[in-house]
Design a protein around this motif. Structure first.
Motif, PDB file in Angstrom:
ATOM      1  N   GLU A  23      -2.695  13.457  -3.495  1.00  0.00           N
ATOM      2  CA  GLU A  23      -3.671  13.937  -3.043  1.00  0.00           C
ATOM      3  C   GLU A  23      -3.488  14.624  -1.629  1.00  0.00           C
ATOM      4  OE1 GLU A  23      -5.641  12.816  -6.162  1.00  0.00           O
ATOM      5  OE2 GLU A  23      -6.315  13.859  -4.608  1.00  0.00           O
TER       6      GLU A  23
ATOM      7  N   HIS B 113       1.029  -1.244   0.021  1.00  0.00           N
ATOM      8  CA  HIS B 113       0.052  -0.015  -0.266  1.00  0.00           C
ATOM      9  C   HIS B 113       1.068   1.191   0.059  1.00  0.00           C
ATOM     10  CE1 HIS B 113      -3.786  -2.080   1.086  1.00  0.00           C
ATOM     11  NE2 HIS B 113      -2.815  -3.075   1.556  1.00  0.00           N
TER      12      HIS B 113
ATOM     13  N   ILE C 166       0.387   5.497   0.375  1.00  0.00           N
ATOM     14  CA  ILE C 166      -0.471   6.661   0.660  1.00  0.00           C
ATOM     15  C   ILE C 166      -0.196   7.517  -0.967  1.00  0.00           C
ATOM     16  CG2 ILE C 166       1.109   8.267   1.881  1.00  0.00           C
ATOM     17  CD1 ILE C 166      -1.337   9.123   3.669  1.00  0.00           C
ATOM     18  N   ASP C 167      -1.407   8.116  -1.356  1.00  0.00           N
ATOM     19  CA  ASP C 167      -1.110   9.003  -2.817  1.00  0.00           C
ATOM     20  C   ASP C 167      -0.791  10.318  -2.415  1.00  0.00           C
ATOM     21  OD1 ASP C 167      -3.286   9.135  -5.568  1.00  0.00           O
ATOM     22  OD2 ASP C 167      -1.353   9.977  -4.983  1.00  0.00           O
TER      23      ASP C 167
ATOM     24  N   ARG D 284      -6.360  14.807   1.129  1.00  0.00           N
ATOM     25  CA  ARG D 284      -7.231  13.634   0.982  1.00  0.00           C
ATOM     26  C   ARG D 284      -5.968  12.424   1.397  1.00  0.00           C
ATOM     27  NH1 ARG D 284     -10.951  11.936  -3.363  1.00  0.00           N
ATOM     28  NH2 ARG D 284      -9.113  12.404  -4.755  1.00  0.00           N
ATOM     29  N   GLU D 285      -6.368  11.226   2.255  1.00  0.00           N
ATOM     30  CA  GLU D 285      -5.287  10.513   2.608  1.00  0.00           C
ATOM     31  C   GLU D 285      -5.948   9.185   1.589  1.00  0.00           C
ATOM     32  OE1 GLU D 285      -5.136  10.213   6.574  1.00  0.00           O
ATOM     33  OE2 GLU D 285      -3.756  12.039   6.929  1.00  0.00           O
ATOM     34  N   ILE D 286      -5.271   9.077   0.514  1.00  0.00           N
ATOM     35  CA  ILE D 286      -6.056   7.975  -0.317  1.00  0.00           C
ATOM     36  C   ILE D 286      -4.666   6.715  -0.420  1.00  0.00           C
ATOM     37  CG2 ILE D 286      -6.641   7.312  -2.683  1.00  0.00           C
ATOM     38  CD1 ILE D 286      -8.500   9.518  -1.512  1.00  0.00           C
ATOM     39  N   ASP D 287      -5.389   5.466   0.012  1.00  0.00           N
ATOM     40  CA  ASP D 287      -4.510   4.415   0.069  1.00  0.00           C
ATOM     41  C   ASP D 287      -4.422   3.905  -1.541  1.00  0.00           C
ATOM     42  OD1 ASP D 287      -4.999   0.939   1.475  1.00  0.00           O
ATOM     43  OD2 ASP D 287      -3.515   1.763   0.184  1.00  0.00           O
ATOM     44  N   VAL D 288      -3.223   3.602  -2.058  1.00  0.00           N
ATOM     45  CA  VAL D 288      -3.368   3.009  -3.430  1.00  0.00           C
ATOM     46  C   VAL D 288      -2.583   1.552  -3.118  1.00  0.00           C
ATOM     47  CG1 VAL D 288      -2.043   3.134  -5.672  1.00  0.00           C
ATOM     48  CG2 VAL D 288      -2.886   5.254  -4.363  1.00  0.00           C
TER      49      VAL D 288
END
Ligand SMILES: CSC[C@H]1O[C@H](OP(=O)(O)O)[C@H](O)[C@@H]1O
Length: 358
Positions: free
Chosen positions: A24, A18, A20-21, A28-32
């Motif tokens: 963003e 994983h 963190i993007d 925003r804390e987006i999981d990639v």
């Protein structure tokens, strides 16, 4: 502290990496999730994850993801050949940060040694090596923090550029590791953070990290650094690095070279903080460091908003090179070196880090 990279194990035993993007953050804390080496390669190229040590760690996990894929041949010879293709895909993502190539060089003997082992064992061992690279990087960063903080006065104002924090490493950070080390040593530290156009690592990532730490931070545009220095407000400039050549010339985020000239003009110490995985004895000097050029859109647009006319020419080097003569000291996990001392150490040290292929 925020993590750039972490893993989870799925019900079938497969590991997902994983990220963190970072495109963003901070809003925003987006999981990639990355489940293949190509997904990891895309993430590095598109700067979902960025920062020299974090790129190296991601590359190592990308190698392990490649071994985990169903495409990975079972026989040893074909596996080794397949893994070279995996390494090539990952190695072609971004050319400047030597950590990418350092990590591949660290993983190569591991996959070669276990090429004939059962697939699940190969995968387990390669993920364990990638995790060890991440864990080792955090320890290196803490040592950088310990060595570097000794250079700062008990009450210090530091200017930094880009993001060389936990998001750019396995955790803790290099330039931000020195700042964190000073705070942990009881020193009073405040920071001026350059926003760092065009990707805004300073505004979006360094400010995000230091705010979370409660470290007083003032965000400035890159063009304000000269004025802040002229006002006598800066005790030291501390930056990270993407590749340190054998003579101490250092590639780092574009704008770093200009800061080093300004620091010299104002008699301010200019420090580079980096682990030995960022030092490349095979690159003789700064002219030999490949400088990545990125898309015009990074300069002409702010998100979706166009900020420059169509058709305008754009030059967008992601890095520049600070000559060793402008660097007061290079702070590493093995201690603090003046550039010439580092050069001498590299030519004498037996335990050199694996070097780049670039
Ligand atoms: C801890 S090294 C971070 C280093 O990497 C950054 O580049 P990018 O964000 O393009 O990967 C920048 O040069 C930082 O100093």
């Amino acid at each position: 502290m925020v993590e750039a990279i972490w893993t989870t194990t799925e019900k079938d035993g497969r590991i997902t990496v994983h990220l963190i993007d970072q495109r963003e953050l901070p809003t925003r804390e987006i999981d990639v999730p990355c489940r293949t080496h190509k997904e990891m390669a895309d993430a590095i190229r598109e700067m979902v994850v960025r920062g020299a040590p974090a790129i190296g760690i991601s590359a190592a996990f990308g190698i392990a993801l490649g071994a985990q894929e169903d495409l990975a041949p079972s026989d040893g010879l074909s596996f080794s050949s397949y893994m070279e293709e995996v390494a090539l895909t990952i190695g072609q993502t971004r050319p400047t940060a030597v950590n990418l190539f350092w990590a591949i060089e660290r993983m190569r003997p591991v996959w070669q040694k276990i090429a004939s082992h059962p697939s699940r064992e190969r995968t387990r061992i390669l993920f364990a090596e990638a995790q060890a690279i991440k864990d080792d990087d955090i320890q290196r960063n803490r040592k950088i923090g310990t060595h570097g903080q000794a250079l700062l006065p008990s009450k210090a104002t530091v200017l930094t550029h880009c993001n060389a924090g936990a998001l750019a490493t396995g955790g803790y950070g290099t330039a931000l590791g020195v700042i964190r080390g000073a705070v942990e040593a009881g020193k009073s530290v405040s920071v001026f953070a350059d926003e760092t156009r065009p990707y805004l690592q300073g505004a979006r990532l360094t400010a995000y990290e230091l705010a979370a730490d409660g470290i007083p931070t003032t965000l400035i545009t890159d063009s304000m650094a000269a004025m802040v220095m002229s006002q006598g407000r800066i005790d030291a400039v501390i930056v990270g690095a993407d590749r340190i050549a054998a003579n101490g010339d250092t590639a780092n985020k574009v704008g770093t070279y200009g800061l080093s000239v300004l620091a010299r003009e104002h008699g301010i110490p200019f420090y580079v903080a980096a682990p030995f995985s960022t030092i490349d004895p095979r690159t003789p000097n700064g002219q030999a460091i490949p400088i990545e050029e990125r898309s015009a859109r990074e300069v002409t647009h702010a998100g979706e908003r166009r900020m420059a006319p169509e058709g305008i020419s754009v030059y967008n080097p992601a890095f520049d090179v600070t000559p060793a003569r402008n660097i007061s000291a290079i702070i590493t996990e093995r201690g603090v070196f003046r550039p010439q001392e580092l050069s001498d150490y590299l030519s004498s040290a037996s335990s050199q880090e694996p070097v780049s292929q670039a």
